[in-house]
Design a protein around this motif. Sequence first.
Motif, PDB file in Angstrom:
ATOM      1  N   GLY A  73       0.787  -1.217   0.000  1.00  0.00           N
ATOM      2  CA  GLY A  73       0.000   0.000   0.000  1.00  0.00           C
ATOM      3  C   GLY A  73       0.821   1.270   0.000  1.00  0.00           C
ATOM      4  N   THR A  74       2.151   1.170  -0.129  1.00  0.00           N
ATOM      5  CA  THR A  74       3.030   2.334  -0.119  1.00  0.00           C
ATOM      6  C   THR A  74       3.572   2.611  -1.518  1.00  0.00           C
ATOM      7  N   GLY A  75       4.389   3.658  -1.611  1.00  0.00           N
ATOM      8  CA  GLY A  75       5.036   3.948  -2.875  1.00  0.00           C
ATOM      9  C   GLY A  75       5.944   2.819  -3.326  1.00  0.00           C
ATOM     10  N   ARG A  76       6.574   2.170  -2.372  1.00  0.00           N
ATOM     11  CA  ARG A  76       7.445   1.046  -2.716  1.00  0.00           C
ATOM     12  C   ARG A  76       6.638  -0.081  -3.364  1.00  0.00           C
ATOM     13  N   PHE A  77       5.434  -0.332  -2.853  1.00  0.00           N
ATOM     14  CA  PHE A  77       4.546  -1.341  -3.415  1.00  0.00           C
ATOM     15  C   PHE A  77       4.255  -1.031  -4.882  1.00  0.00           C
ATOM     16  N   LEU A  78       3.946   0.231  -5.174  1.00  0.00           N
ATOM     17  CA  LEU A  78       3.648   0.627  -6.546  1.00  0.00           C
ATOM     18  C   LEU A  78       4.889   0.512  -7.436  1.00  0.00           C
ATOM     19  N   ASP A  79       6.055   0.826  -6.880  1.00  0.00           N
ATOM     20  CA  ASP A  79       7.310   0.669  -7.631  1.00  0.00           C
ATOM     21  C   ASP A  79       7.503  -0.779  -8.067  1.00  0.00           C
ATOM     22  N   VAL A  80       7.286  -1.697  -7.125  1.00  0.00           N
ATOM     23  CA  VAL A  80       7.456  -3.123  -7.415  1.00  0.00           C
ATOM     24  C   VAL A  80       6.460  -3.582  -8.467  1.00  0.00           C
ATOM     25  N   MET A  81       5.201  -3.169  -8.318  1.00  0.00           N
ATOM     26  CA  MET A  81       4.174  -3.567  -9.277  1.00  0.00           C
ATOM     27  C   MET A  81       4.466  -3.018 -10.674  1.00  0.00           C
ATOM     28  N   ALA A  82       4.915  -1.759 -10.744  1.00  0.00           N
ATOM     29  CA  ALA A  82       5.250  -1.165 -12.037  1.00  0.00           C
ATOM     30  C   ALA A  82       6.405  -1.917 -12.688  1.00  0.00           C
ATOM     31  N   GLY A  83       7.359  -2.360 -11.856  1.00  0.00           N
ATOM     32  CA  GLY A  83       8.485  -3.125 -12.376  1.00  0.00           C
ATOM     33  C   GLY A  83       8.058  -4.449 -12.976  1.00  0.00           C
ATOM     34  N   ILE A  84       7.126  -5.116 -12.317  1.00  0.00           N
ATOM     35  CA  ILE A  84       6.620  -6.398 -12.828  1.00  0.00           C
ATOM     36  C   ILE A  84       5.934  -6.202 -14.174  1.00  0.00           C
ATOM     37  N   LEU A  85       5.147  -5.125 -14.265  1.00  0.00           N
ATOM     38  CA  LEU A  85       4.384  -4.864 -15.483  1.00  0.00           C
ATOM     39  C   LEU A  85       5.211  -4.164 -16.564  1.00  0.00           C
ATOM     40  N   GLN A  86       6.425  -3.763 -16.189  1.00  0.00           N
ATOM     41  CA  GLN A  86       7.317  -3.055 -17.108  1.00  0.00           C
ATOM     42  C   GLN A  86       6.662  -1.784 -17.653  1.00  0.00           C
ATOM     43  N   ILE A  87       6.115  -1.017 -16.720  1.00  0.00           N
ATOM     44  CA  ILE A  87       5.519   0.276 -17.065  1.00  0.00           C
ATOM     45  C   ILE A  87       6.147   1.348 -16.176  1.00  0.00           C
ATOM     46  N   LYS A  88       5.952   2.595 -16.552  1.00  0.00           N
ATOM     47  CA  LYS A  88       6.428   3.705 -15.743  1.00  0.00           C
ATOM     48  C   LYS A  88       5.373   4.055 -14.692  1.00  0.00           C
ATOM     49  N   SER A 139      -4.167  -9.789  -2.024  1.00  0.00           N
ATOM     50  CA  SER A 139      -3.127  -9.962  -1.009  1.00  0.00           C
ATOM     51  C   SER A 139      -2.664  -8.621  -0.465  1.00  0.00           C
ATOM     52  N   THR A 140      -2.429  -8.564   0.831  1.00  0.00           N
ATOM     53  CA  THR A 140      -1.898  -7.356   1.458  1.00  0.00           C
ATOM     54  C   THR A 140      -0.383  -7.428   1.608  1.00  0.00           C
ATOM     55  N   CYS A 141       0.223  -8.473   1.089  1.00  0.00           N
ATOM     56  CA  CYS A 141       1.677  -8.635   1.153  1.00  0.00           C
ATOM     57  C   CYS A 141       2.263  -8.360  -0.229  1.00  0.00           C
ATOM     58  N   ILE A 194      -4.491  -3.062  -8.948  1.00  0.00           N
ATOM     59  CA  ILE A 194      -3.427  -2.654  -8.023  1.00  0.00           C
ATOM     60  C   ILE A 194      -3.830  -1.374  -7.298  1.00  0.00           C
ATOM     61  N   CYS A 195      -4.378  -0.409  -8.039  1.00  0.00           N
ATOM     62  CA  CYS A 195      -4.832   0.846  -7.415  1.00  0.00           C
ATOM     63  C   CYS A 195      -5.926   0.579  -6.384  1.00  0.00           C
ATOM     64  N   GLU A 196      -6.854  -0.313  -6.724  1.00  0.00           N
ATOM     65  CA  GLU A 196      -7.938  -0.647  -5.784  1.00  0.00           C
ATOM     66  C   GLU A 196      -7.399  -1.375  -4.559  1.00  0.00           C
ATOM     67  N   SER A 197      -6.347  -2.177  -4.744  1.00  0.00           N
ATOM     68  CA  SER A 197      -5.734  -2.875  -3.616  1.00  0.00           C
ATOM     69  C   SER A 197      -5.121  -1.880  -2.638  1.00  0.00           C
ATOM     70  N   VAL A 198      -4.401  -0.877  -3.173  1.00  0.00           N
ATOM     71  CA  VAL A 198      -3.814   0.170  -2.327  1.00  0.00           C
ATOM     72  C   VAL A 198      -4.919   0.943  -1.618  1.00  0.00           C
ATOM     73  N   ALA A 199      -5.973   1.282  -2.367  1.00  0.00           N
ATOM     74  CA  ALA A 199      -7.080   2.044  -1.791  1.00  0.00           C
ATOM     75  C   ALA A 199      -7.773   1.273  -0.678  1.00  0.00           C
ATOM     76  N   SER A 200      -7.984  -0.028  -0.884  1.00  0.00           N
ATOM     77  CA  SER A 200      -8.663  -0.850   0.113  1.00  0.00           C
ATOM     78  C   SER A 200      -7.866  -0.922   1.409  1.00  0.00           C
ATOM     79  N   ARG A 201      -6.571  -1.135   1.273  1.00  0.00           N
ATOM     80  CA  ARG A 201      -5.715  -1.234   2.468  1.00  0.00           C
ATOM     81  C   ARG A 201      -5.674   0.101   3.219  1.00  0.00           C
ATOM     82  N   THR A 202      -5.562   1.191   2.453  1.00  0.00           N
ATOM     83  CA  THR A 202      -5.507   2.516   3.079  1.00  0.00           C
ATOM     84  C   THR A 202      -6.834   2.886   3.717  1.00  0.00           C
ATOM     85  N   ALA A 203      -7.935   2.568   3.021  1.00  0.00           N
ATOM     86  CA  ALA A 203      -9.265   2.912   3.535  1.00  0.00           C
ATOM     87  C   ALA A 203      -9.545   2.228   4.868  1.00  0.00           C
TER      88      ALA A 203
END
Length: 260
Positions: A128-143, A162-164, A189-198
Amino acid sequence: MVTLGIDIGSTTSKCVMLRGGTDIVATSLVPGGIGTNSPDRAMAEVLAKSGLSAGDISYTVVTGYGRSNYKGADMQVSELSCHAFGGRFVFPKLRTIIDIGGQDVKVVSLSEAGKMTNFIMNDKCAAGTGRFLDVMAGILQIKLGDIETLAAMADKPSSISSTCTVFAESEVISQLAHGSTVPNVVAGICESVASRTASMVKRIGVTEQVCMSGGVAQNGGVRRALEKTLGVPIAYSPLSQLFGALGAAIYAYNKLQHEK
């Protein structure tokens, strides 16, 4: 009177220079946070932009993850207080701050007068952090900057439950293997971050006006998903990632005024 706020985060260093407690003279944001020379580079950049020297600064406050290791400030202040000051500067009626940074998530409740009344923090897990989004972007090979656009293209967001971070990585790979499109996975992925934060926000209560601060605030995909999950609008400003540094500069000004 010129004051300076420095916010040393886990992944970025930010500076805001303020004149008279109200006028932003210059700002800087440099990749690299605690344990790097980025705070010094951010300081050099904000001085260069302003045309001022270090001697022109009346008082400096440092905040953020790396504040205890920084020796070039007059005072250290908690990032919770600084984000509250910075947020209320931009949004005078602000009552709830959702700060999603590189390594943690914080939610702060404010009174009508702007005083901090409650907060909750997750700094034990990168999900749910910026690091999480960095990792996900890396997997998808997107910016990272493409996440907002791709999420808006989704027609059926994938379920990333998953929350991990490690398990979520496996889920993303599995979703792609089963034919999910990249936009649908990104929206998931965005909804996962939102759910954890909410879930954190709801634990201390949602009081409008609500805003996001921190680097993830710039991600419109996450903002929209969070608005949908919480059922309230999320205020956004281009200064959102600088709220900590801005609040530190305001704190510095208020301290000098109090001493007078």
